[in-house]
Every structure is written in C-alpha cells, then in structure tokens.
Design a protein around this motif. Structure first.
Motif, PDB file in Angstrom:
ATOM      1  N   ASN A 402       0.828  -1.212   0.000  1.00 30.30           N
ATOM      2  CA  ASN A 402       0.000   0.000   0.000  1.00 30.30           C
ATOM      3  C   ASN A 402       0.859   1.257   0.000  1.00 30.30           C
ATOM      4  O   ASN A 402       0.570   2.227  -0.726  1.00 30.30           O
ATOM      5  CB  ASN A 402      -0.927  -0.005   1.220  1.00 30.30           C
ATOM      6  CG  ASN A 402      -2.049  -1.024   1.086  1.00 30.30           C
ATOM      7  OD1 ASN A 402      -2.438  -1.379  -0.027  1.00 30.30           O
ATOM      8  ND2 ASN A 402      -2.567  -1.495   2.206  1.00 30.30           N
ATOM      9  N   LYS A 404       3.979   1.476  -1.084  1.00 28.75           N
ATOM     10  CA  LYS A 404       4.681   1.563  -2.359  1.00 28.75           C
ATOM     11  C   LYS A 404       3.750   2.055  -3.475  1.00 28.75           C
ATOM     12  O   LYS A 404       4.186   2.756  -4.396  1.00 28.75           O
ATOM     13  CB  LYS A 404       5.269   0.208  -2.724  1.00 28.75           C
ATOM     14  CG  LYS A 404       6.537  -0.131  -1.949  1.00 28.75           C
ATOM     15  CD  LYS A 404       7.637   0.899  -2.209  1.00 28.75           C
ATOM     16  CE  LYS A 404       8.884   0.643  -1.405  1.00 28.75           C
ATOM     17  NZ  LYS A 404       9.919   1.684  -1.651  1.00 28.75           N
ATOM     18  N   LYS A 405       2.489   1.691  -3.406  1.00 26.50           N
ATOM     19  CA  LYS A 405       1.536   2.193  -4.391  1.00 26.50           C
ATOM     20  C   LYS A 405       1.339   3.695  -4.242  1.00 26.50           C
ATOM     21  O   LYS A 405       1.247   4.429  -5.245  1.00 26.50           O
ATOM     22  CB  LYS A 405       0.202   1.464  -4.239  1.00 26.50           C
ATOM     23  CG  LYS A 405       0.223   0.037  -4.768  1.00 26.50           C
ATOM     24  CD  LYS A 405      -1.138  -0.621  -4.631  1.00 26.50           C
ATOM     25  CE  LYS A 405      -1.108  -2.038  -5.231  1.00 26.50           C
ATOM     26  NZ  LYS A 405      -2.416  -2.725  -5.091  1.00 26.50           N
ATOM     27  N   LYS A 406       1.273   4.163  -3.007  1.00 29.75           N
ATOM     28  CA  LYS A 406       1.177   5.609  -2.779  1.00 29.75           C
ATOM     29  C   LYS A 406       2.444   6.314  -3.271  1.00 29.75           C
ATOM     30  O   LYS A 406       2.378   7.406  -3.853  1.00 29.75           O
ATOM     31  CB  LYS A 406       0.957   5.879  -1.294  1.00 29.75           C
ATOM     32  CG  LYS A 406      -0.406   5.423  -0.775  1.00 29.75           C
ATOM     33  CD  LYS A 406      -0.547   5.707   0.718  1.00 29.75           C
ATOM     34  CE  LYS A 406      -1.914   5.242   1.230  1.00 29.75           C
ATOM     35  NZ  LYS A 406      -2.056   5.484   2.689  1.00 29.75           N
ATOM     36  N   ARG A 408       4.385   5.265  -5.708  1.00 33.41           N
ATOM     37  CA  ARG A 408       4.331   5.257  -7.169  1.00 33.41           C
ATOM     38  C   ARG A 408       3.406   6.354  -7.695  1.00 33.41           C
ATOM     39  O   ARG A 408       3.748   7.083  -8.647  1.00 33.41           O
ATOM     40  CB  ARG A 408       3.835   3.898  -7.641  1.00 33.41           C
ATOM     41  CG  ARG A 408       3.637   3.794  -9.149  1.00 33.41           C
ATOM     42  CD  ARG A 408       2.685   2.678  -9.498  1.00 33.41           C
ATOM     43  NE  ARG A 408       1.382   2.872  -8.863  1.00 33.41           N
ATOM     44  CZ  ARG A 408       0.453   1.921  -8.773  1.00 33.41           C
ATOM     45  NH1 ARG A 408       0.689   0.720  -9.271  1.00 33.41           N
ATOM     46  NH2 ARG A 408      -0.708   2.175  -8.183  1.00 33.41           N
ATOM     47  N   ASP A 409       2.224   6.493  -7.053  1.00 36.64           N
ATOM     48  CA  ASP A 409       1.277   7.519  -7.485  1.00 36.64           C
ATOM     49  C   ASP A 409       1.887   8.913  -7.342  1.00 36.64           C
ATOM     50  O   ASP A 409       1.688   9.784  -8.209  1.00 36.64           O
ATOM     51  CB  ASP A 409      -0.014   7.429  -6.675  1.00 36.64           C
ATOM     52  CG  ASP A 409      -0.767   6.128  -6.947  1.00 36.64           C
ATOM     53  OD1 ASP A 409      -0.487   5.491  -7.991  1.00 36.64           O
ATOM     54  OD2 ASP A 409      -1.613   5.742  -6.108  1.00 36.64           O
ATOM     55  N   GLU A 443       7.342   0.996  -9.249  1.00 35.87           N
ATOM     56  CA  GLU A 443       6.539  -0.019  -9.932  1.00 35.87           C
ATOM     57  C   GLU A 443       7.147  -1.409  -9.724  1.00 35.87           C
ATOM     58  O   GLU A 443       6.432  -2.378  -9.424  1.00 35.87           O
ATOM     59  CB  GLU A 443       6.466   0.288 -11.431  1.00 35.87           C
ATOM     60  CG  GLU A 443       5.646   1.515 -11.786  1.00 35.87           C
ATOM     61  CD  GLU A 443       4.164   1.215 -11.910  1.00 35.87           C
ATOM     62  OE1 GLU A 443       3.762   0.084 -11.566  1.00 35.87           O
ATOM     63  OE2 GLU A 443       3.414   2.097 -12.340  1.00 35.87           O
ATOM     64  N   ILE A 446       6.707  -2.680  -6.156  1.00 31.79           N
ATOM     65  CA  ILE A 446       5.356  -3.210  -5.907  1.00 31.79           C
ATOM     66  C   ILE A 446       5.257  -4.637  -6.419  1.00 31.79           C
ATOM     67  O   ILE A 446       4.727  -5.538  -5.745  1.00 31.79           O
ATOM     68  CB  ILE A 446       4.298  -2.319  -6.581  1.00 31.79           C
ATOM     69  CG1 ILE A 446       4.242  -0.952  -5.892  1.00 31.79           C
ATOM     70  CG2 ILE A 446       2.924  -2.986  -6.534  1.00 31.79           C
ATOM     71  CD1 ILE A 446       3.384   0.058  -6.623  1.00 31.79           C
ATOM     72  N   GLU A 450       4.561  -7.971  -4.124  1.00 30.66           N
ATOM     73  CA  GLU A 450       3.447  -8.902  -4.358  1.00 30.66           C
ATOM     74  C   GLU A 450       3.964 -10.336  -4.490  1.00 30.66           C
ATOM     75  O   GLU A 450       3.328 -11.285  -4.007  1.00 30.66           O
ATOM     76  CB  GLU A 450       2.681  -8.481  -5.610  1.00 30.66           C
ATOM     77  CG  GLU A 450       1.879  -7.188  -5.405  1.00 30.66           C
ATOM     78  CD  GLU A 450       1.248  -6.672  -6.689  1.00 30.66           C
ATOM     79  OE1 GLU A 450       1.697  -7.107  -7.772  1.00 30.66           O
ATOM     80  OE2 GLU A 450       0.329  -5.842  -6.600  1.00 30.66           O
TER      81      GLU A 450
END
Length: 469
Positions: A402, A404-406, A408-409, A443, A446, A450
């Motif tokens: 979560n 890492k996604k933030k 990346r965004d 990216e 992430i 996973e």
C-alpha cells in the motif's frame, strides 16, 4: 539320558527367564522440552488445533497450470525417486530385523577324503597310508533367545530407520512442491515486470521525442536529449536482464520436473490467490505435519534403541545349536538307519575380556543418541523460526504494498508536474529524469512485494509441514 538332558535345557531356559526379569528394555519417550508453545513467536492469530499444513496442496495452489507442473515434478523428480529407493532399502532391513527371531537353518551334502602323512608319528608306526572316505548329509540349526531384548531393540531401531526414510521422502515432496510453486510465482512476477518495463520503454521513447522537439524550439538543450536517450537505454538493459532471469528460472523448473530445459507454460500473476485464512495450528502439530522434524525424531528413536542393543551386549547370550543328518564311510550305507546322527548344544556365553569392544560400542551409542537428540532439537527450533519468518513477511507485505503504491502515485504525479514545468521553462529537465527513474523503481518494488507475499505464503505452508499430502 534324554530325561537328564531335558532337565538341563529347562533349567537353562528358567535361568534366562529369571535374569530377564531383572533387566528390561527401556522404552523411548519423547523429550518433554521438544516443543515450546511460543515457538511461532506470534499472538496475532488464534492458536487452533487445525493447521493449513493438513490441507492438500491442490487446495492451496488452485492455478490449473501450476497444478500440472507440480504433478509432473512429483512424478518425475530425481530426488523423489532416490528417496523411494531409500525406502525400499530400509524396508528390506526392517524385514531382516523381524526375521532375527527365527532360527538359522542350513543343510547340504558333504564328501570328505582323508589320508595321513607318513612322516608323522602315527604314519611312521603304521608305515603305510590309510585312506578314508566319508559321505554325509547334514542340517545345522541355531537359535538365540532374546532374553535381554537385544533383538527387539534392533527391530525397533530398524523400524525407526524405515519410518525416517518415509519421512525423508515426504520432506522432499514438501520442499519440491514449494520450490515449483515459488519458481512459478517468480516467473509470473518477471512477466509482470517485463510488461512494466516495456510500457516504460514506450513512455520514455515518447518523452525522448518530446525532448527533441523542445530542443528544436530552444526550450531544452542537447544535454536533456542525451539524458532522455540514456533513460531509454537503461530500460532496455533492464528488459534484457529480465529475459535472462526468465530463461534461467525456466531451466530450474525444467530440472525440478526432470526434463530438458524448455519454456514453461504459465498464466498471469493477477490470477494467483493465497488462502485468506492462515491456520497455524499448535506448535506441537509440527511433530505430526513436518516431515523433516519427524525424520529427526525417528533418528533419535533409532539411536535410543541402539543404546539398548549396545547395553544388552554386556549380558550373557543364550544360544541353542544343533545338527543332525546321516553319515557313512560307504555311500551305499548312507541312507540306512544306522547312519543317523544328531547333537544339540545349549549354553550361556558371558563376555569377560573382549579388548573393551562392548564398552566402547556402548559409549559410542550414548554419544550418537545425544547427537540425534541435539539434531532433533535443532530441527524443531529451525521449523519454528521458518514459520515465524514466513508469517512476519506475509503479514507485513500488505502494508508495504500500500505504501509503495502511494509512492508510485506520487512519482507519477511528479513526472506529470515536472514535465509541464519543463515545457514552460520553469524547471530543470533533471527533475523529470529523477521522477521517471523513481516511478519505475516504485513499480518494480510493488511487483517484488506482491511476489514476496505469495512466496511467503508458499514458505509458510511448507514450514508448517504442508505439501506432501
């Protein structure tokens, strides 16, 4: 005479029974300190007697393509086939130990020709050679009474050895299932990362064209163009590295399936799901579910029984031996009633002086038992550590992903904002480059996270003892 002989036999057997009552074979008991209830180092999940290790691997790994690879590996893997041969060998030894209670019996015809030397005292007295012939058919029988439980201990030791090979076979299967699943998920991760890198290359080529246009317009310099070109080359080199890693991993999976290296059929990373509920079970379940822990305890049981065998060597052994048959100097008279003969010997043999061999063997057996105990303890602690490690990684990945996604965004927004500022001449193109590099790194992080979660689920399943059922 026969009555007297029977009385002697009975007295010897009675003495053996009396002596046996004074010393009985010790029975194995599992060490009380073998399992610590805090072995998994977690209070986050309820402790339940049900463990995910008891679930078939087909219910854990539901991807039909992965299931096909696992089935092929279990059927063909060379280590699994070697383990099966070890089981066959141990089974033969076990059958031999069971047959130790039976008497030995041998029979066969013999012919003896004899003449004495004329230079011996008897030969000089007779002053002539005498020739003798003897024909016989003799059967020999021997039997040892297990008065100290030595044969019983040997049988128990061989049984433990056999069960140890069975557990070793199960451990290889468990490791193999985990290895195939982990390699498969890694391949899917590389496919996902290859897709990300290809998209990045396309985007960077587009940015390169934009940079060249801005240079023509006088907004940017050749330095920015070269930096944009370098980013394209960087992404293309990553793509080559991913292709190499994919080929190497496909070779590894081919070896696990005992096949020549070839491309591996696979689905997608998005189709993979691990069980939502992870049932750890009690730590004591490791002794039933985890094959390598069971194998270590069977080794301890074997070493324990071998100390009983070594200890029994100090005491006298009761053996009954006998032979019977027909013998004659003339082959024509061999099968007459007068040619029959028989003898039976019963005796107790007590070791007295044997160059310290028995004591040495007993001391060695005690040392081997201690070594087996320490190896058993280490296997339990190692299993607990592996469960704890896998559980910690599995539980932490969701939060990590979560974040890492933030990240990346944020980098994606940064790339857009910095590119827009560059277009208006309000920012240095180096800011765009840094944001682009960081976006790709995020990216890939992430994707790796996973995979780490999937791999931790596989490792947790294996660490609890799953995969061999």
């Amino acid at each position: 005479m026969n009555k007297y002989f029977n009385i002697k036999i009975l007295s010897i057997l009675f003495s053996a029974v009396v002596l046996t009552s004074c010393m009985s074979r010790q029975k194995y008991e599992r060490p009380k300190e073998a399992i610590n209830e805090n072995l998994f180092r977690t209070d986050l999940l309820p402790k339940d007697s049900i463990s995910m290790a008891t679930v078939s691997w087909k219910e854990i790994f539901t991807d039909p393509v992965l299931q096909k690879h696992i089935e092929k590996a279990l059927a063909n893997n060379l280590d699994v086939r070697v383990a099966l041969q070890n089981i066959n060998a141990a089974d033969s030894y076990l059958k031999q130990s069971k047959a130790a209670y039976l008497p030995t019996l041998s029979a066969g015809p013999n012919y003896t020709f004899q003449t004495q030397s004329l230079n011996t005292q008897s030969g000089q007295l007779l002053n002539q050679r005498n020739y003798g012939n003897q024909f016989d058919i003799t059967a020999n029988v021997g039997w040892e009474a297990d008065i100290w439980g030595k044969l019983k201990a040997q049988q128990k030791a061989q049984l433990a050895s056999y069960l140890g090979t069975v557990s070793a076979h199960q451990a290889i299967k468990s490791d193999l299932v985990a290895a195939v699943a982990s390699a498969y998920y890694q391949l899917l991760t590389f496919d996902d990362q290859k897709k990300i890198i290809n998209e990045t290359i396309a985007l960077r080529n587009k940015n390169l064209e934009t940079t060249k246009a801005l240079k023509e317009a006088g907004t940017l310099t050749e330095v920015a163009v070269q930096q944009s070109q370098a980013l394209v080359f960087n992404a293309e080199s990553l793509l080559i590295n991913i292709d190499v890693q994919i080929a190497l991993l496909e070779n590894t999976m081919s070896l696990l399936m005992a096949e020549p290296s070839h491309a591996i059929e696979r689905s997608t990373i998005s189709a993979q799901k691990m069980p939502v509920s992870l049932a750890l079970g009690y730590p004591a379940n490791l002794l039933e579910n985890r094959p390598d822990v069971k194998a270590a305890e069977y080794n301890l049981m074997n070493a324990f029984e071998m100390t009983n065998v070594a200890k029994a060597q100090f005491y006298p052994s009761l053996r009954l031996t006998g032979s019977a048959g027909i013998a004659s100097a003339d082959i024509d008279q061999l099968f007459s009633a007068s040619s029959l003969f028989a003898n039976v010997v019963a005796g107790l043999a007590q070791p007295i002086l044997n160059k310290r061999q028995i004591k040495t063997q007993y001391e060695i057996s005690l040392a081997n038992k201690e070594i087996a105990y320490l190896n058993f303890r280490r296997s339990v602690l190692t299993a607990g550590k592996e469960v704890s490690d896998a559980l910690k990684i599995y539980e932490s990945q969701d939060g990590f992903i979560n974040l890492k996604k933030k990240e990346r965004d944020a980098y994606q927004n940064s790339v857009g904002y910095s590119q827009e500022l560059v277009n208006y001449g309000m920012a240095n193109y180096l800011e765009v480059i840094n944001a682009t590099v960081n976006q790709l790194t995020a990216e890939l992080n992430i994707s790796n996270a996973e995979y780490s979660k999937l791999d931790a689920g596989v490792e947790l399943y294996r660490a609890l003892g799953g995969g061999w059922r």
